[in-house]
Design a protein around this motif. Structure first.
Motif, PDB file in Angstrom:
ATOM      1  N   VAL A 266       0.891  -1.121  -0.032  1.00 25.21           N
ATOM      2  CA  VAL A 266      -0.022  -0.030   0.007  1.00 25.21           C
ATOM      3  C   VAL A 266       0.759   1.266   0.116  1.00 25.21           C
ATOM      4  CG1 VAL A 266      -1.693   1.206   1.322  1.00 25.21           C
ATOM      5  CG2 VAL A 266      -1.715  -1.354   1.310  1.00 25.21           C
ATOM      6  N   PRO A 267       0.748   2.329  -0.771  1.00 24.81           N
ATOM      7  CA  PRO A 267       1.446   3.497  -0.787  1.00 24.81           C
ATOM      8  C   PRO A 267       1.587   4.153   0.714  1.00 24.81           C
ATOM      9  CG  PRO A 267       0.018   3.513  -2.646  1.00 24.81           C
ATOM     10  CD  PRO A 267      -0.555   2.303  -1.795  1.00 24.81           C
ATOM     11  N   LEU A 268       2.716   4.302   1.105  1.00 28.09           N
ATOM     12  CA  LEU A 268       2.789   4.811   2.256  1.00 28.09           C
ATOM     13  C   LEU A 268       1.685   5.860   2.659  1.00 28.09           C
ATOM     14  CD1 LEU A 268       4.963   5.166   4.747  1.00 28.09           C
ATOM     15  CD2 LEU A 268       5.746   7.197   3.705  1.00 28.09           C
ATOM     16  N   SER A 269       1.408   6.854   1.890  1.00 22.40           N
ATOM     17  CA  SER A 269       0.376   7.916   2.257  1.00 22.40           C
ATOM     18  C   SER A 269      -1.154   7.220   2.315  1.00 22.40           C
ATOM     19  CB  SER A 269       0.332   9.084   1.333  1.00 22.40           C
ATOM     20  OG  SER A 269       0.192   8.604  -0.034  1.00 22.40           O
ATOM     21  N   GLU A 270      -1.196   6.067   2.007  1.00 25.13           N
ATOM     22  CA  GLU A 270      -2.760   5.468   2.269  1.00 25.13           C
ATOM     23  C   GLU A 270      -2.182   4.547   3.196  1.00 25.13           C
ATOM     24  OE1 GLU A 270      -3.986   4.046  -1.771  1.00 25.13           O
ATOM     25  OE2 GLU A 270      -3.051   6.044  -2.413  1.00 25.13           O
ATOM     26  N   SER A 271      -1.422   4.093   3.745  1.00 28.50           N
ATOM     27  CA  SER A 271      -1.075   3.037   4.743  1.00 28.50           C
ATOM     28  C   SER A 271      -1.552   3.702   6.065  1.00 28.50           C
ATOM     29  CB  SER A 271       0.469   2.472   4.911  1.00 28.50           C
ATOM     30  OG  SER A 271       1.264   3.695   5.456  1.00 28.50           O
ATOM     31  N   PRO A 272      -1.536   2.909   7.510  1.00 27.75           N
ATOM     32  CA  PRO A 272      -2.009   3.463   8.543  1.00 27.75           C
ATOM     33  C   PRO A 272      -0.719   4.606   9.058  1.00 27.75           C
ATOM     34  CG  PRO A 272      -1.873   1.061   8.795  1.00 27.75           C
ATOM     35  CD  PRO A 272      -1.429   1.415   7.323  1.00 27.75           C
ATOM     36  N   MET A 273       0.337   4.628   8.320  1.00 29.84           N
ATOM     37  CA  MET A 273       1.453   5.717   8.596  1.00 29.84           C
ATOM     38  C   MET A 273       0.841   7.127   8.394  1.00 29.84           C
ATOM     39  SD  MET A 273       3.601   4.500  10.146  1.00 29.84           S
ATOM     40  CE  MET A 273       4.859   6.127  10.173  1.00 29.84           C
ATOM     41  N   LYS A 274      -0.296   7.278   7.549  1.00 25.33           N
ATOM     42  CA  LYS A 274      -0.888   8.734   7.450  1.00 25.33           C
ATOM     43  C   LYS A 274      -1.522   9.219   8.825  1.00 25.33           C
ATOM     44  CE  LYS A 274      -5.655   7.223   5.961  1.00 25.33           C
ATOM     45  NZ  LYS A 274      -5.629   6.041   6.839  1.00 25.33           N
ATOM     46  N   ASP A 275      -1.658   8.247   9.798  1.00 23.18           N
ATOM     47  CA  ASP A 275      -2.177   8.899  10.976  1.00 23.18           C
ATOM     48  C   ASP A 275      -1.301   8.664  11.930  1.00 23.18           C
ATOM     49  OD1 ASP A 275      -4.932   9.206   9.758  1.00 23.18           O
ATOM     50  OD2 ASP A 275      -5.095   6.862  10.059  1.00 23.18           O
ATOM     51  N   HIS A 276      -0.072   8.655  11.769  1.00 20.30           N
ATOM     52  CA  HIS A 276       0.954   8.366  13.105  1.00 20.30           C
ATOM     53  C   HIS A 276       0.915   9.637  13.936  1.00 20.30           C
ATOM     54  CE1 HIS A 276       4.843   8.315  15.239  1.00 20.30           C
ATOM     55  NE2 HIS A 276       4.735   6.913  14.723  1.00 20.30           N
ATOM     56  N   PRO A 277       0.726   9.348  15.202  1.00 18.35           N
ATOM     57  CA  PRO A 277       0.530  10.297  16.421  1.00 18.35           C
ATOM     58  C   PRO A 277       1.825  11.502  16.035  1.00 18.35           C
ATOM     59  CG  PRO A 277       0.700   8.376  17.412  1.00 18.35           C
ATOM     60  CD  PRO A 277       0.917   7.987  16.033  1.00 18.35           C
ATOM     61  N   LEU A 278       2.681  11.465  15.804  1.00 20.94           N
ATOM     62  CA  LEU A 278       3.807  12.291  15.633  1.00 20.94           C
ATOM     63  C   LEU A 278       4.396  12.585  14.131  1.00 20.94           C
ATOM     64  CD1 LEU A 278       6.054  11.167  18.799  1.00 20.94           C
ATOM     65  CD2 LEU A 278       4.235  12.505  18.950  1.00 20.94           C
ATOM     66  N   THR A 279       4.456  11.527  13.496  1.00 22.98           N
ATOM     67  CA  THR A 279       5.027  11.921  12.030  1.00 22.98           C
ATOM     68  C   THR A 279       3.822  11.252  11.112  1.00 22.98           C
ATOM     69  OG1 THR A 279       6.230   9.906  12.237  1.00 22.98           O
ATOM     70  CG2 THR A 279       7.421  11.940  12.470  1.00 22.98           C
ATOM     71  N   PRO A 280       2.874  11.846  11.032  1.00 18.83           N
ATOM     72  CA  PRO A 280       1.804  11.608   9.922  1.00 18.83           C
ATOM     73  C   PRO A 280       2.445  11.428   8.350  1.00 18.83           C
ATOM     74  CG  PRO A 280       1.090  13.531  10.894  1.00 18.83           C
ATOM     75  CD  PRO A 280       2.212  13.177  11.701  1.00 18.83           C
ATOM     76  N   MET A 281       2.538  10.606   7.818  1.00 23.14           N
ATOM     77  CA  MET A 281       3.121  10.497   6.543  1.00 23.14           C
ATOM     78  C   MET A 281       2.161  10.747   5.359  1.00 23.14           C
ATOM     79  SD  MET A 281       6.179  10.558   7.316  1.00 23.14           S
ATOM     80  CE  MET A 281       7.069  10.309   5.945  1.00 23.14           C
ATOM     81  N   ARG A 282       2.103  11.646   4.638  1.00 16.41           N
ATOM     82  CA  ARG A 282       0.956  11.951   3.791  1.00 16.41           C
ATOM     83  C   ARG A 282       1.421  12.261   2.222  1.00 16.41           C
ATOM     84  NH1 ARG A 282      -2.838  14.377   7.546  1.00 16.41           N
ATOM     85  NH2 ARG A 282      -2.896  12.777   9.046  1.00 16.41           N
ATOM     86  N   ASP A 283       2.700  11.783   2.013  1.00 21.16           N
ATOM     87  CA  ASP A 283       3.227  11.806   0.593  1.00 21.16           C
ATOM     88  C   ASP A 283       4.028  10.378   0.730  1.00 21.16           C
ATOM     89  OD1 ASP A 283       4.296  12.223  -1.964  1.00 21.16           O
ATOM     90  OD2 ASP A 283       4.890  14.128  -1.400  1.00 21.16           O
ATOM     91  N   SER A 284       3.868   9.659  -0.286  1.00 22.72           N
ATOM     92  CA  SER A 284       4.501   8.552  -0.574  1.00 22.72           C
ATOM     93  C   SER A 284       5.829   8.625  -1.440  1.00 22.72           C
ATOM     94  CB  SER A 284       3.719   7.288  -1.278  1.00 22.72           C
ATOM     95  OG  SER A 284       2.633   7.289  -0.689  1.00 22.72           O
ATOM     96  N   ASN A 285       6.113   9.801  -1.979  1.00 21.63           N
ATOM     97  CA  ASN A 285       7.215  10.043  -3.195  1.00 21.63           C
ATOM     98  C   ASN A 285       8.483  10.219  -2.235  1.00 21.63           C
ATOM     99  OD1 ASN A 285       8.827  11.299  -5.088  1.00 21.63           O
ATOM    100  ND2 ASN A 285       7.604  10.056  -6.337  1.00 21.63           N
TER     101      ASN A 285
END
Ligand SMILES: Nc1ncnc2c1ncn2[C@@H]1O[C@H](COP(=O)(O)OP(=O)(O)OP(=O)(O)O)[C@@H](O)[C@H]1O
Ligand SMILES: O=C(O)[C@@H](O)C(=O)CO
Length: 426
Positions: free
Chosen positions: A137-156
């Motif tokens: 799953v692309p990083l920005s669509e993975s659960p990492m998009k909701d990380h409490p400290l470092t939400p990852m909203r771009d996969s590139n």
């Protein structure tokens, strides 16, 4: 030659992750918790030293300063390569700290080239077309998009890095990587720019990562996830720097009670918490009560005291993204994080001092940093992996304490149970 490789890890779970990979490949590894002090000594046969920082979410300047101090100390030990280890999900904030730390390390090491390679195939992290995927799953669509400290909203990774670094960011596609070391080297050689250059490396398999490290053999700085380091021991043997497998640390976990502390809110950790609670006692931290007075801490400690013994006990702050957001809106993102970390760290100290706890499993990198720092052990001995990237370790302090630092996203659903039923050593 003694210490060959110096690693600077931006969090504590990441540090034991890379230490575990290097140990698996036959290196003798020492992990130092926090910046080394003068009192740190180590045996002559150490091949690699990993310095665990808690710099992932610090302000940029502090993260850069700490990384440079770590680098200076490693250079004093005579290391030939420096490895900046960050998360395989490239955890960072909009300002950094990955890009600024790479820039500073390149300048310090007087080099104008390095690679960025967070891929970790065994744990489901792959890079293709410079995009990072988590279990496909692309990083920005993975659960990492909701990380409490470092939400990852771009996969590139190229786009992410370009906002953080002064260097030129290039990309080496998988089509080149999979043809091997020589083709990758040609790509590096095509660049005659004197400007610092970072190549983002695609990686779908371990072989891709190994080819990347072999191609980058002349680079004094490598950057990536722990899996990128797996080829280094073989490279050093090929160069004649390491002759044989070093003798490994052997240890048994100290007998005593077991405590699990979960500060990670990742999907993996929440599943592991649920699995543990199906069999053993556990208690949830209420961050809002914690922010008011000591009663919440007393409630948690009393629960641990009442239940610990034959069974392990879990204390967890892990919660859903919606609930974490609500807490953060009330307390502030950073303050909420620090409050929970301090509570779990205090429990670790009190439980080892007064409840006979000698085995601790911690979930979450920031949480692990807080717990290990509170236990005041300057170094860790690395044992066998429980699962990829998570070894048992022994804190080298006044008391023997076995501790496993689990990255938020790592581990199978029954990880806590597996960890606590496993002895370690050779
Ligand atoms: N219920 C909660 N409300 C607000 N913040 C929380 C809550 N539970 C945990 N936290 C904070 O969230 C952060 C989680 O970060 P941590 O690095 O420990 O886990 P992770 O990011 O999942 O792990 P890793 O860095 O290894 O991937 C910590 O600062 C922790 O204190
Ligand atoms: O690379 C990873 O995913 C881990 O070592 C980590 O850094 C988690 O904090």
């Amino acid at each position: 030659m003694s210490v060959l490789l110096g690693c600077i890890a931006d969090d504590f779970t990441g540090a034991t992750d890379i230490a575990s990979v290097l140990r698996r490949e036959g290196m003798q590894v020492l992990q130092i918790n926090g910046l080394p002090t003068e009192s740190v000594t180590y045996p002559d046969n150490v091949d690699a030293i990993v310095i665990a920082l808690k710099s992932r979410t610090e302000p940029v300047k502090e993260a850069v300063d700490a990384s440079l101090q770590a680098c200076n100390w490693l250079l004093e030990q005579g290391v030939v390569q420096v490895f900046f280890k960050y998360c395989s999900t490239f955890d960072c904030t909009a300002k950094g700290n990955i890009g600024p730390v790479i820039d500073a390390l390149m300048a310090r090491l007087n080099t104008n080239k390095t690679i960025v390679s967070p891929g970790y195939p065994v744990n489901g992290r792959t890079v293709y077309g410079a995009n990072l995927f988590v279990l496909g799953v692309p990083l920005s669509e993975s659960p990492m998009k909701d990380h409490p400290l470092t939400p990852m909203r771009d996969s590139n990774l190229v786009r992410l890095l370009e906002t953080q670094t002064q260097a030129q960011v290039n990309h080496i596609p998988w089509q080149v990587i999979q043809t091997g070391e020589a083709a990758i080297k040609q790509e590096f050689d095509r660049c005659h720019d004197m400007k610092p250059t970072i190549w983002v490396m695609d990686a779908l398999t371990d072989s891709d990562l190994i080819a990347s490290t072999f191609a980058a053999e002349d680079m004094t700085l490598l950057t990536g996830g722990a899996a990128l380091a797996q080829g280094l021991p073989a490279l050093y043997r090929k160069k004649g720097w390491m002759t044989s497998e070093s003798s490994q640390n052997t240890f048994s976990l100290p007998e005593g009670n077991s405590l699990v502390l979960a500060g990670s809110c990742s999907t993996a950790t929440r599943g592991q918490v649920a699995c543990f609670l199906e069999q053993y006692p556990g208690i949830a931290v209420d961050p809002l009560s914690l922010s008011k007075d000591d009663k919440e801490y007393d409630r948690l400690f009393s629960f641990v005291k009442a239940n610990i013994g034959k069974k392990p006990v879990l204390v967890y702050a892990s919660d859903t993204p919606e609930n974490v957001l609500a807490i953060q809106q009330e307390l502030g993102q950073e303050a909420a994080g620090k409050l929970v970390e301090a509570c779990l760290a205090r429990l670790a100290v009190d439980a080892t001092e007064s409840l006979g706890v000698t085995q601790i499993v911690v979930a979450g990198g920031e949480t692990s940093g807080a717990v290990v720092s509170a236990l005041q052990a300057k170094t860790l001995l690395i044992g066998d992996p429980i699962e990829p990237g998570v070894p048992w370790t022994i804190l080298q302090g006044d008391k023997a304490i076995g501790i496993a630092l689990k990255s938020g996203n790592f581990g199978s659903r029954d990880f806590f149970l597996r960890a606590l039923s496993k002895d370690t050593g050779e």
